[in-house]
Design a protein around this motif. Structure first.
Motif, PDB file in Angstrom:
ATOM      1  N   TYR A 141       1.028  -1.295   0.050  1.00  0.00           N
ATOM      2  CA  TYR A 141       0.218  -0.072  -0.073  1.00  0.00           C
ATOM      3  C   TYR A 141       0.829   1.298  -0.083  1.00  0.00           C
ATOM      4  O   TYR A 141       0.687   2.133  -0.754  1.00  0.00           O
ATOM      5  CB  TYR A 141      -0.969  -0.084   1.140  1.00  0.00           C
ATOM      6  CG  TYR A 141      -1.780   0.964   1.468  1.00  0.00           C
ATOM      7  CD1 TYR A 141      -2.798   1.397   0.770  1.00  0.00           C
ATOM      8  CD2 TYR A 141      -1.238   2.136   2.262  1.00  0.00           C
ATOM      9  CE1 TYR A 141      -3.549   2.609   0.778  1.00  0.00           C
ATOM     10  CE2 TYR A 141      -2.015   3.356   2.704  1.00  0.00           C
ATOM     11  CZ  TYR A 141      -3.072   3.284   1.987  1.00  0.00           C
ATOM     12  OH  TYR A 141      -3.575   4.758   2.207  1.00  0.00           O
ATOM     13  N   PHE A 142       2.004   1.109   0.842  1.00  0.00           N
ATOM     14  CA  PHE A 142       2.547   2.507   0.739  1.00  0.00           C
ATOM     15  C   PHE A 142       3.659   2.605  -0.241  1.00  0.00           C
ATOM     16  O   PHE A 142       4.010   3.597  -0.537  1.00  0.00           O
ATOM     17  CB  PHE A 142       3.516   2.572   2.204  1.00  0.00           C
ATOM     18  CG  PHE A 142       2.387   3.059   3.201  1.00  0.00           C
ATOM     19  CD1 PHE A 142       2.069   4.208   3.375  1.00  0.00           C
ATOM     20  CD2 PHE A 142       2.062   1.885   4.547  1.00  0.00           C
ATOM     21  CE1 PHE A 142       0.930   4.511   4.491  1.00  0.00           C
ATOM     22  CE2 PHE A 142       1.234   2.303   5.376  1.00  0.00           C
ATOM     23  CZ  PHE A 142       0.595   3.709   5.576  1.00  0.00           C
ATOM     24  N   LEU A 143       3.944   1.585  -0.736  1.00  0.00           N
ATOM     25  CA  LEU A 143       4.937   1.616  -2.149  1.00  0.00           C
ATOM     26  C   LEU A 143       4.122   2.245  -3.242  1.00  0.00           C
ATOM     27  O   LEU A 143       4.497   2.827  -3.900  1.00  0.00           O
ATOM     28  CB  LEU A 143       5.345   0.155  -2.373  1.00  0.00           C
ATOM     29  CG  LEU A 143       6.472  -0.441  -1.806  1.00  0.00           C
ATOM     30  CD1 LEU A 143       6.792  -1.943  -2.085  1.00  0.00           C
ATOM     31  CD2 LEU A 143       7.770   0.333  -1.942  1.00  0.00           C
ATOM     32  N   CYS A 144       2.970   1.795  -3.328  1.00  0.00           N
ATOM     33  CA  CYS A 144       1.784   2.309  -4.218  1.00  0.00           C
ATOM     34  C   CYS A 144       1.589   3.885  -4.023  1.00  0.00           C
ATOM     35  O   CYS A 144       1.648   4.728  -4.772  1.00  0.00           O
ATOM     36  CB  CYS A 144       0.451   1.846  -4.264  1.00  0.00           C
ATOM     37  SG  CYS A 144       0.611  -0.004  -4.919  1.00  0.00           S
ATOM     38  N   LEU A 164       5.455  10.091  -6.494  1.00  0.00           N
ATOM     39  CA  LEU A 164       6.360  10.317  -7.548  1.00  0.00           C
ATOM     40  C   LEU A 164       5.828  10.690  -9.046  1.00  0.00           C
ATOM     41  O   LEU A 164       6.213  11.553  -9.623  1.00  0.00           O
ATOM     42  CB  LEU A 164       7.282   9.268  -7.747  1.00  0.00           C
ATOM     43  CG  LEU A 164       8.264   8.829  -6.324  1.00  0.00           C
ATOM     44  CD1 LEU A 164       8.823   7.502  -6.586  1.00  0.00           C
ATOM     45  CD2 LEU A 164       9.220  10.063  -6.314  1.00  0.00           C
ATOM     46  N   ARG A 165       4.660   9.809  -9.140  1.00  0.00           N
ATOM     47  CA  ARG A 165       4.155  10.253 -10.484  1.00  0.00           C
ATOM     48  C   ARG A 165       3.558  11.840 -10.615  1.00  0.00           C
ATOM     49  O   ARG A 165       3.556  12.157 -11.658  1.00  0.00           O
ATOM     50  CB  ARG A 165       3.052   9.185 -10.704  1.00  0.00           C
ATOM     51  CG  ARG A 165       2.565   9.237 -12.006  1.00  0.00           C
ATOM     52  CD  ARG A 165       1.587   8.154 -12.625  1.00  0.00           C
ATOM     53  NE  ARG A 165       0.948   8.228 -13.583  1.00  0.00           N
ATOM     54  CZ  ARG A 165       0.152   7.557 -14.202  1.00  0.00           C
ATOM     55  NH1 ARG A 165      -0.541   6.453 -13.481  1.00  0.00           N
ATOM     56  NH2 ARG A 165      -0.496   7.767 -15.085  1.00  0.00           N
ATOM     57  N   ALA A 166       2.809  12.031  -9.387  1.00  0.00           N
ATOM     58  CA  ALA A 166       2.248  13.338  -9.334  1.00  0.00           C
ATOM     59  C   ALA A 166       3.481  14.455  -9.161  1.00  0.00           C
ATOM     60  O   ALA A 166       3.019  15.661  -9.129  1.00  0.00           O
ATOM     61  CB  ALA A 166       1.241  13.393  -8.346  1.00  0.00           C
ATOM     62  N   ARG A 167       4.664  14.136  -9.049  1.00  0.00           N
ATOM     63  CA  ARG A 167       5.695  15.057  -8.644  1.00  0.00           C
ATOM     64  C   ARG A 167       5.268  15.805  -7.409  1.00  0.00           C
ATOM     65  O   ARG A 167       5.582  17.177  -7.241  1.00  0.00           O
ATOM     66  CB  ARG A 167       6.143  15.907  -9.736  1.00  0.00           C
ATOM     67  CG  ARG A 167       6.503  15.277 -10.915  1.00  0.00           C
ATOM     68  CD  ARG A 167       6.778  15.924 -12.147  1.00  0.00           C
ATOM     69  NE  ARG A 167       6.860  14.891 -13.005  1.00  0.00           N
ATOM     70  CZ  ARG A 167       7.647  14.999 -14.038  1.00  0.00           C
ATOM     71  NH1 ARG A 167       8.451  15.844 -14.284  1.00  0.00           N
ATOM     72  NH2 ARG A 167       7.764  14.088 -15.011  1.00  0.00           N
TER      73      ARG A 167
END
Length: 119
Positions: free
Chosen positions: A80-83, A89-92
């Motif tokens: 869950y926390f990796l996601c 990261l994806r949303a910066r």
């Protein structure tokens, strides 16, 4: 087979933290709102995070009695926390909420797994 955790209190502490996080998320404080808005999670889906955290807390508690359940739940919490980290990261969105909330909980979850089952 994976047994119950060696240090039960660490698993119980992780369950308590997740439960507290879920309860806070019913009326999220500003730092949780900033985090969820920062990764662009629609407000209509915020309830799902509450459900996941409550189920994870329950799984950790049940796992204190039944072999393998806490281990599997702890792995799921790490996932869950990796996601969540990936979403940041994806949303910066790499502000304080990412470093303290997301990575802090990821590190805590990994530490509970390692110390609870390996050490």
């Amino acid at each position: 087979m994976i047994d119950t955790p060696h240090h039960w209190w660490l698993t119980a502490l992780l369950a308590l933290v997740l439960f507290g996080d879920a309860v806070m998320s019913f009326r999220p404080p500003v730092f949780i709102q900033r985090c969820l808005d920062g990764v662009r999670l629609p407000r209509d889906w915020w309830w799902a995070l509450i459900a996941v955290k409550l189920l994870a807390a329950a799984g950790l508690v049940v796992g204190l009695r039944f072999p393998g359940v806490a281990f599997a739940t702890n792995i799921a919490v790490i996932g869950y926390f990796l996601c969540a980290a990936y979403a940041h990261l994806r949303a910066r969105f790499l502000k304080q909420e990412f470093w303290l909330n997301c990575l802090g909980m990821l590190a805590f979850s990994v530490a509970v797994l390692v110390v609870g089952y390996v050490v």
